[in-house]
Scaffold this active site. Sequence first.
Site, PDB file in Angstrom:
ATOM      1  N   ARG A  88       0.814  -1.217   0.000  1.00 31.58           N
ATOM      2  CA  ARG A  88       0.000   0.000   0.000  1.00 31.58           C
ATOM      3  C   ARG A  88       0.849   1.271   0.000  1.00 31.58           C
ATOM      4  O   ARG A  88       0.339   2.370   0.066  1.00 31.58           O
ATOM      5  CB  ARG A  88      -1.006  -0.002   1.151  1.00 31.58           C
ATOM      6  N   ARG A 172     -10.019   9.748   2.355  1.00 30.86           N
ATOM      7  CA  ARG A 172      -9.428   8.451   1.992  1.00 30.86           C
ATOM      8  C   ARG A 172      -8.782   8.528   0.612  1.00 30.86           C
ATOM      9  O   ARG A 172      -7.740   7.925   0.363  1.00 30.86           O
ATOM     10  CB  ARG A 172     -10.503   7.350   2.026  1.00 30.86           C
TER      11      ARG A 172
END
Length: 218
Positions: A88, A172
Amino acid sequence: MRIVLVGPPGAGKGTQAAYLAKNLSIPHISTGDLFRANISQGTELGKAAKAFMDAGNLVPDEVTIGMAKDRMAQPDAEGGFLLDGFPRNVSQAEALDESLKADGQKLDAVLDLEVPEDEVVKRIAGRRICRNDSSHVFHVAYSAPKQEGVCDTCGGELYQRGDDTEETVRRRLEVYHAETEPIIDHYKAQGLVVTISALGKVTEVTKRAMEALGRSDA
Ligand SMILES: [Zn+2]
């Protein structure tokens, strides 16, 4: 095939990962599942992760990398795997590259699911969940309940999760742009990135992905 799946929140990554893994007969390795499994089995990495989470801190990369490595070393991942949620960030991507290299392996593709930002916001901010059962999911535009605010399945009250508000979604997305998107450039330099549109029906996106991976036969 060894594949990494990337895409912003709301791209339908988890759903696509499940279908693709099934079509390609490789395990779907998601970070969420890794954390749950390690914590419930009480592994050293699971205990470490839980301590960070309980203290309200982010789990350090080394812990996540360790869990992913353990999972990739399982017999069912010998012929390949599909990673979802890992790496990530670039430092996790570099650790993955090194770990594969040490085993004489390499990734075959990084599948990038592309969705316009406004569509992401629309998809997530329109979600409504039933208070009785979180698997009863509706969407104000795409799968509206017959009666506003009421679950078709059980009559329960529908609500919007705190994670699903427009403000949270925008935040986000910012995190995704800042931390995760740079791994696309990292893998572009290795010629591994395959970008497809994640718009349309789930089955259409899966078909598109299989074609882009050169596996429309599978
Ligand atoms: Zn319900």
